[in-house]
Design an enzyme around this catalytic site. Sequence first.
Site, mmCIF file in Angstrom:
data_model
loop_
_atom_site.group_PDB
_atom_site.id
_atom_site.type_symbol
_atom_site.label_atom_id
_atom_site.label_comp_id
_atom_site.label_asym_id
_atom_site.label_seq_id
_atom_site.Cartn_x
_atom_site.Cartn_y
_atom_site.Cartn_z
ATOM 1 N N ASP A 61 0.801 -1.036 -0.136
ATOM 2 C CA ASP A 61 -0.029 0.096 0.156
ATOM 3 C C ASP A 61 0.938 1.339 -0.004
ATOM 4 O OD1 ASP A 61 -2.636 1.100 0.450
ATOM 5 O OD2 ASP A 61 -1.739 1.900 2.152
ATOM 6 N N THR A 94 -3.430 5.350 -4.117
ATOM 7 C CA THR A 94 -2.190 6.037 -3.593
ATOM 8 C C THR A 94 -1.088 6.048 -4.287
ATOM 9 O OG1 THR A 94 -1.916 4.269 -1.922
ATOM 10 C CG2 THR A 94 -3.204 6.212 -1.209
ATOM 11 N N THR A 95 -0.651 4.806 -4.656
ATOM 12 C CA THR A 95 0.340 4.654 -5.544
ATOM 13 C C THR A 95 0.371 5.197 -6.591
ATOM 14 O OG1 THR A 95 0.501 2.424 -4.352
ATOM 15 C CG2 THR A 95 1.968 2.904 -6.260
ATOM 16 N N ASP A 385 -9.262 -0.191 1.486
ATOM 17 C CA ASP A 385 -9.293 0.370 0.226
ATOM 18 C C ASP A 385 -10.574 -0.076 -0.201
ATOM 19 O OD1 ASP A 385 -6.848 1.061 0.718
ATOM 20 O OD2 ASP A 385 -5.862 0.098 -0.810
HETATM 21 P P1 ADP Z 1 -3.208 2.105 -5.852
HETATM 22 O O1 ADP Z 1 -2.669 2.382 -4.639
HETATM 23 O O2 ADP Z 1 -2.828 3.065 -7.025
HETATM 24 O O3 ADP Z 1 -4.441 1.798 -5.961
HETATM 25 P P2 ADP Z 1 -2.595 -0.394 -6.708
HETATM 26 O O4 ADP Z 1 -1.410 -1.400 -6.536
HETATM 27 O O5 ADP Z 1 -3.909 -0.818 -6.010
HETATM 28 O O6 ADP Z 1 -2.281 0.895 -6.499
HETATM 29 O O7 ADP Z 1 -2.789 -0.737 -8.416
HETATM 30 C C1 ADP Z 1 -3.815 -0.021 -9.014
HETATM 31 C C2 ADP Z 1 -3.681 -0.048 -10.384
HETATM 32 O O8 ADP Z 1 -4.078 -1.548 -10.784
HETATM 33 C C3 ADP Z 1 -5.046 0.373 -11.111
HETATM 34 O O9 ADP Z 1 -4.478 1.265 -12.036
HETATM 35 C C4 ADP Z 1 -6.041 -0.647 -11.576
HETATM 36 O O10 ADP Z 1 -6.731 -0.433 -12.596
HETATM 37 C C5 ADP Z 1 -4.816 -1.606 -11.690
HETATM 38 N N1 ADP Z 1 -5.563 -3.070 -11.699
HETATM 39 C C6 ADP Z 1 -6.332 -3.686 -10.761
HETATM 40 N N2 ADP Z 1 -6.750 -4.761 -10.860
HETATM 41 C C7 ADP Z 1 -6.388 -5.097 -12.113
HETATM 42 C C8 ADP Z 1 -6.570 -6.311 -13.062
HETATM 43 N N3 ADP Z 1 -7.084 -7.156 -12.884
HETATM 44 N N4 ADP Z 1 -5.811 -6.183 -14.286
HETATM 45 C C9 ADP Z 1 -5.127 -4.943 -14.549
HETATM 46 N N5 ADP Z 1 -5.063 -3.837 -13.763
HETATM 47 C C10 ADP Z 1 -5.490 -4.056 -12.734
HETATM 48 MG MG MG Z 2 -5.397 0.266 -5.122
#
Ligand code: ADP
Ligand code: MG
Length: 520
Positions: A61, A94-95, A385
Site C-alpha cells: 500500500d 495512493t500509489t 481500500d
Molecule cells: P493504487 O495504490 O494506486 O491503488 P494498486 O497497487 O492498488 O495501486 O494498483 C492499482 C492499479 O492496478 C489501477 O490502475 C488498477 O486499474 C490496476 N488493476 C487492478 N486490478 C487489475 C487487473 N485485474 N488487471 C489489470 N490492472 C488492474
Molecule cells: Mg489500489
Amino acid sequence: MQQIPIMILPEGSVRQQGKTAQQNNIDVAKQMAEMVKTTLGPKGMDKMLVDVHGDVAITNDGATILKELNVDNPMAKMMVEVARTQDQEVGDGTTSAVVIAGELLVQAEGMLKNKIHPTIIIKGYQEAARECMHKLDLMSVEFESGDEVLRDIAETSMTGKGSEEHKEQLAGLVVEALNKVSENGQFEGSDVKIESYTGGSISDSRIIQGVVLDRDISHPNMPRFMTKPKILLLDVGLEVKSMEMDAKIQISDPSQMQKFLDAESQMIMTQINQIISSGANVVISTHGIDETAQHFLAKQGIIGIRRAKREDLEYLSKATGGKIVTDLKIVGQTDTGSAELVEERMSGEKKMIFVEGCVNAQAVTLLIRGGTDHLLEEVKRAVNDAIGTVGSVIKTKRIVGGAGSVEMRLSKHIRKHSTSMSGKIQIAINAFADALESIPRCLAENAGLDVIEIIAQINASKKEWAGVDIENNCIMDAFEEGVVEPTQVKIQAISSATEVANMILRVDDVISTAGGGRKE
Ligand code: ADP
Ligand code: MG
C-alpha cells in the site's frame, strides 16, 4: 571604502537557490515515486518495513509505505502528503497518485533542461489537469445499481494485496456491509467497523450486525451477557490514579495506611454510585478500571469493559445512542445507550465483546480473520481500500475502466487538446500526457510484460477501455473484464499529483534555518 555584508538570515542557516534547489527537490520527489512504483498493480511487489523497534510490516500500500518511512526532508514530506490525502479522500489510488506526481517531475526536469520556464510548465500542467477533469466527466459510466459491479470495484482495489486468494469472498462482504450501512442514503466509509483477530483463515471472516470489540469482560464475577443493556461509555477511568494529581504520601503507622485505603475505596464508591444512578449495567471505558472498582461493579451485577479504543467508543456512541462521558459527576440517565444484547463470546481462541441489536441498526462490523498478524494487517488495508472505493461509487455513481485504460484515454485526449494551444505550453501538455501513460507502462512492467508492445497495442486498439491484460500478456477491454474503478479515485489522483508537482516546481529557494545559530 570596504562594504560590510548585511546579514538577514540567522547565522548557520543553509540556503539553496535557483537550479540547485529545483534539481534537489525534483530528485527527492522522484526517489519517493521510484520507491513505490514497483508495488503498483496486481503484480506489484511488496515492501518490508522495519521500524526502530524491529517491528515488521509487509505491505503493498503506497500510503502505508510512505507514511512508515518517517522522512524528514520537506519535499519528501509533500509526497507523503499526496498519498495521505488520496487515502483519506477515496481510500485507494495512493500509489498511482505518487507515481504520476513523480513522472510529472521527471518530465519537468527535461523541459527545464531545455530552458522552458517553470511558470510555463506549471501553466501547461494546470491546463492539462483541467482538461482531464472535463474528459473524465464525459467518459465516466453511470452506475445505476447492482452488487456485481460493486463487487468488481471492490475486487479491483484489493487485487495484488495479501488477500488475493480470498478477494472474491472479501469483496462480497465489503459490498454487503456497505449496502447495510447505506440503506438510508446517509453514510460514511467509517460506518463499517473493521475488527480482526489472528487465527483461522481469511475465509472465516464474516459480517456482524452490531459492534464487535477486541476486549473481554474485566472481572470473573461479572455477568457474561446482558439483555437490553443500558450502556455507559466512559472516556475517563474508574481508578484512583486518574484523579489528575500526583502526590507523595508518607505513612508512619498501619492505621494511617488503612485510613488512606478507605479514602481510596470511598472515592471509587462515589464513582460507582454515580454509575448506578445513571441506570447503566454495562460500562465501557477507554481507560482502566482498577481492582476495587471491578469488585464493586461485579457486586452490583454491572459489566465492566476497560481499555476500549477511543475510535471504538465513538463508534459505540453512534451505534447505541449513548453519550461519551468524560466526567462522572454529571452523568445522568439520558447519557446511556441501548442495544438488544451485550455478550462476551469466544471467537476462535479469543474472547470478544459483541454488542448486537443496536438502536442504530446500521452499525455493522466486518470481522476479519487470518493466519498471521502481518497478513491480517495487509488484508485490513486491502479491505479498507475496497470500502473506500465501493463507498465512493455508491455515493458518486460514476465509474471508469481500470488496468491503465482510463489513463491511456486521457493521455490521448490531452495530446489532441494540446494541438489547439500554441507555443511552449503545448510541450508541457504533451509532457503531462506522457506522465499519465506511466500508469499502464508501470502495470505492464511490474508484470514483466513487453511495455512498448503493450502500449502500441492499446494505442492501436478499437476497444473502448483498452487496458493491460496482466495475466495473458496482451490487452483487454477493462470494463468487460470487470476491472473498474470509481471516477473519484482518478479525479483525486490526477489533481493532487498535479498540485504537488506544481508546488515543487514553484520553489526556487530553500532556506533552512533549522539548527541555525539563532539564539534567544
Ligand atoms: P493504487 O495504490 O494506486 O491503488 P494498486 O497497487 O492498488 O495501486 O494498483 C492499482 C492499479 O492496478 C489501477 O490502475 C488498477 O486499474 C490496476 N488493476 C487492478 N486490478 C487489475 C487487473 N485485474 N488487471 C489489470 N490492472 C488492474
Ligand atoms: Mg489500489
